[in-house]
Design a protein around this motif. Structure first.
Motif, PDB file in Angstrom:
ATOM      1  N   ARG A 103       0.814  -1.311   0.170  1.00 13.70           N
ATOM      2  CA  ARG A 103      -0.065   0.184   0.096  1.00 13.70           C
ATOM      3  C   ARG A 103       0.715   1.123  -0.071  1.00 13.70           C
ATOM      4  O   ARG A 103       0.658   2.136  -0.848  1.00 13.70           O
ATOM      5  CB  ARG A 103      -0.655  -0.096   1.342  1.00 13.70           C
ATOM      6  CG  ARG A 103      -1.772   1.351   1.647  1.00 13.70           C
ATOM      7  CD  ARG A 103      -2.286   1.496   2.795  1.00 13.70           C
ATOM      8  NE  ARG A 103      -1.049   1.423   3.800  1.00 13.70           N
ATOM      9  CZ  ARG A 103      -1.320   1.425   5.043  1.00 13.70           C
ATOM     10  NH1 ARG A 103      -2.333   0.825   5.676  1.00 13.70           N
ATOM     11  NH2 ARG A 103      -0.051   1.112   6.008  1.00 13.70           N
ATOM     12  N   SER A 117      -9.475  -3.784  -4.003  1.00 16.88           N
ATOM     13  CA  SER A 117      -9.056  -5.330  -3.675  1.00 16.88           C
ATOM     14  C   SER A 117     -10.315  -6.099  -3.502  1.00 16.88           C
ATOM     15  O   SER A 117     -11.437  -5.265  -3.468  1.00 16.88           O
ATOM     16  CB  SER A 117      -8.298  -5.207  -2.423  1.00 16.88           C
ATOM     17  OG  SER A 117      -7.531  -6.484  -2.092  1.00 16.88           O
ATOM     18  N   HIS A 119     -12.187 -10.047  -1.817  1.00 20.82           N
ATOM     19  CA  HIS A 119     -12.115 -11.397  -1.293  1.00 20.82           C
ATOM     20  C   HIS A 119     -13.331 -12.179  -1.244  1.00 20.82           C
ATOM     21  O   HIS A 119     -14.503 -11.357  -1.473  1.00 20.82           O
ATOM     22  CB  HIS A 119     -11.554 -11.169   0.173  1.00 20.82           C
ATOM     23  CG  HIS A 119     -12.509 -10.663   1.115  1.00 20.82           C
ATOM     24  ND1 HIS A 119     -13.636 -11.378   1.676  1.00 20.82           N
ATOM     25  CD2 HIS A 119     -12.507  -9.373   1.743  1.00 20.82           C
ATOM     26  CE1 HIS A 119     -14.123 -10.372   2.437  1.00 20.82           C
ATOM     27  NE2 HIS A 119     -13.755  -9.466   2.390  1.00 20.82           N
ATOM     28  N   SER A 126      -9.124 -12.313   4.976  1.00 13.95           N
ATOM     29  CA  SER A 126      -8.936 -11.250   4.190  1.00 13.95           C
ATOM     30  C   SER A 126      -9.602  -9.882   4.642  1.00 13.95           C
ATOM     31  O   SER A 126      -9.096  -8.951   4.266  1.00 13.95           O
ATOM     32  CB  SER A 126      -8.947 -11.750   2.445  1.00 13.95           C
ATOM     33  OG  SER A 126      -7.857 -12.512   2.377  1.00 13.95           O
ATOM     34  N   CYS A 127     -10.818 -10.190   4.931  1.00 12.84           N
ATOM     35  CA  CYS A 127     -11.771  -8.928   5.242  1.00 12.84           C
ATOM     36  C   CYS A 127     -11.113  -8.121   6.370  1.00 12.84           C
ATOM     37  O   CYS A 127     -10.990  -6.916   6.289  1.00 12.84           O
ATOM     38  CB  CYS A 127     -13.127  -9.624   5.566  1.00 12.84           C
ATOM     39  SG  CYS A 127     -14.304  -8.229   6.246  1.00 12.84           S
ATOM     40  N   LEU A 130      -8.004  -6.274   5.191  1.00 14.60           N
ATOM     41  CA  LEU A 130      -8.412  -4.929   4.237  1.00 14.60           C
ATOM     42  C   LEU A 130      -8.864  -4.036   5.002  1.00 14.60           C
ATOM     43  O   LEU A 130      -8.482  -2.965   4.910  1.00 14.60           O
ATOM     44  CB  LEU A 130      -9.217  -5.295   2.969  1.00 14.60           C
ATOM     45  CG  LEU A 130      -8.446  -6.496   2.033  1.00 14.60           C
ATOM     46  CD1 LEU A 130      -9.752  -6.789   1.072  1.00 14.60           C
ATOM     47  CD2 LEU A 130      -7.540  -5.729   1.469  1.00 14.60           C
ATOM     48  N   PHE A 135      -9.125  -0.102   3.829  1.00 20.42           N
ATOM     49  CA  PHE A 135     -10.030  -0.281   2.784  1.00 20.42           C
ATOM     50  C   PHE A 135     -11.428  -0.067   3.276  1.00 20.42           C
ATOM     51  O   PHE A 135     -11.836  -0.296   4.329  1.00 20.42           O
ATOM     52  CB  PHE A 135      -9.771  -1.539   2.106  1.00 20.42           C
ATOM     53  CG  PHE A 135      -8.557  -1.787   1.235  1.00 20.42           C
ATOM     54  CD1 PHE A 135      -8.706  -1.598  -0.239  1.00 20.42           C
ATOM     55  CD2 PHE A 135      -7.356  -1.938   1.622  1.00 20.42           C
ATOM     56  CE1 PHE A 135      -7.808  -1.596  -0.940  1.00 20.42           C
ATOM     57  CE2 PHE A 135      -6.449  -2.077   0.724  1.00 20.42           C
ATOM     58  CZ  PHE A 135      -6.460  -1.927  -0.720  1.00 20.42           C
ATOM     59  N   TYR A 157     -13.337  -3.697  -2.420  1.00 17.00           N
ATOM     60  CA  TYR A 157     -13.023  -2.721  -1.557  1.00 17.00           C
ATOM     61  C   TYR A 157     -12.207  -1.451  -2.342  1.00 17.00           C
ATOM     62  O   TYR A 157     -11.645  -1.995  -3.690  1.00 17.00           O
ATOM     63  CB  TYR A 157     -11.875  -3.221  -0.467  1.00 17.00           C
ATOM     64  CG  TYR A 157     -12.721  -4.191   0.676  1.00 17.00           C
ATOM     65  CD1 TYR A 157     -13.331  -3.723   1.965  1.00 17.00           C
ATOM     66  CD2 TYR A 157     -12.821  -5.485   0.205  1.00 17.00           C
ATOM     67  CE1 TYR A 157     -13.619  -4.626   2.586  1.00 17.00           C
ATOM     68  CE2 TYR A 157     -13.606  -6.219   1.048  1.00 17.00           C
ATOM     69  CZ  TYR A 157     -13.898  -6.027   2.290  1.00 17.00           C
ATOM     70  OH  TYR A 157     -14.448  -6.783   3.218  1.00 17.00           O
TER      71      TYR A 157
END
Length: 166
Positions: A103, A117, A119, A126-127, A130, A135, A157
């Motif tokens: 990033r 991004s 998922h 992954s949530c 981010l 995000f 996102y």
């Protein structure tokens, strides 16, 4: 440690993506993976760097590749952040650490104004990564997953560069 990925990383990536638990979360990957497709993809990484369309990094721990983190689909203003890791690397903060570095690289060094991004909706880890990166969820859509061979719900996102948030 992050380093630009090379064609030599393809075999290790093949090993990692041979694990269903890893690959089922990767929308574009095939399961089981194909060695030649993997080798061809990794062989293109250097050209993608030179063209400015993608920056892919092997993530290493103690000299061994444990995953990949990348900026893909770079169009001059926006790119897409992605990552995947072997199962033994899960839950140790490596995804967040590498994604944070990417990033910062995207905004500071590449001058991108935003990152996308996403998922699979069933990928809570992954949530968390981010959201911790800053995000914002923009929508949830149905997309085809190559690895699963069916449509899945994907959470998408967006992250604006500092000073650009609306």
């Amino acid at each position: 440690m992050l380093r630009p990925s090379t064609a030599a990383d393809a075999e290790r990536a093949f090993e990692i993506q041979s694990d269903w638990d890893v690959t089922q979360m990767l929308r574009m990957a095939r399961f089981p993976p194909d060695r030649q497709v993997m080798a061809d993809w990794f062989a293109d990484h250097e050209q993608e760097w030179q063209a400015g369309t993608a920056c892919r990094f092997a993530v290493e721990l103690d000299g061994r590749m444990i995953g990949l983190a990348d900026l893909d689909g770079i169009d001059g203003h926006q790119g897409e952040l992605g990552y995947w890791y072997e199962q033994t690397a899960w839950g140790h903060g490596y995804a967040f650490e590498a994604a944070s570095a990417l990033r910062d690289f995207a905004f500071r060094d590449l001058g991108l104004s935003s990152l996308k991004s996403g998922h699979a909706a069933d990928n809570a880890a992954s949530c968390r990564v981010l959201l911790k990166l800053g995000f914002k969820l923009i929508d949830i859509v149905e997309v085809f997953s190559n690895s699963r061979g069916e449509s899945i719900r994907q959470c998408r996102y967006l992250l604006e560069a500092p000073g650009r948030a609306s």
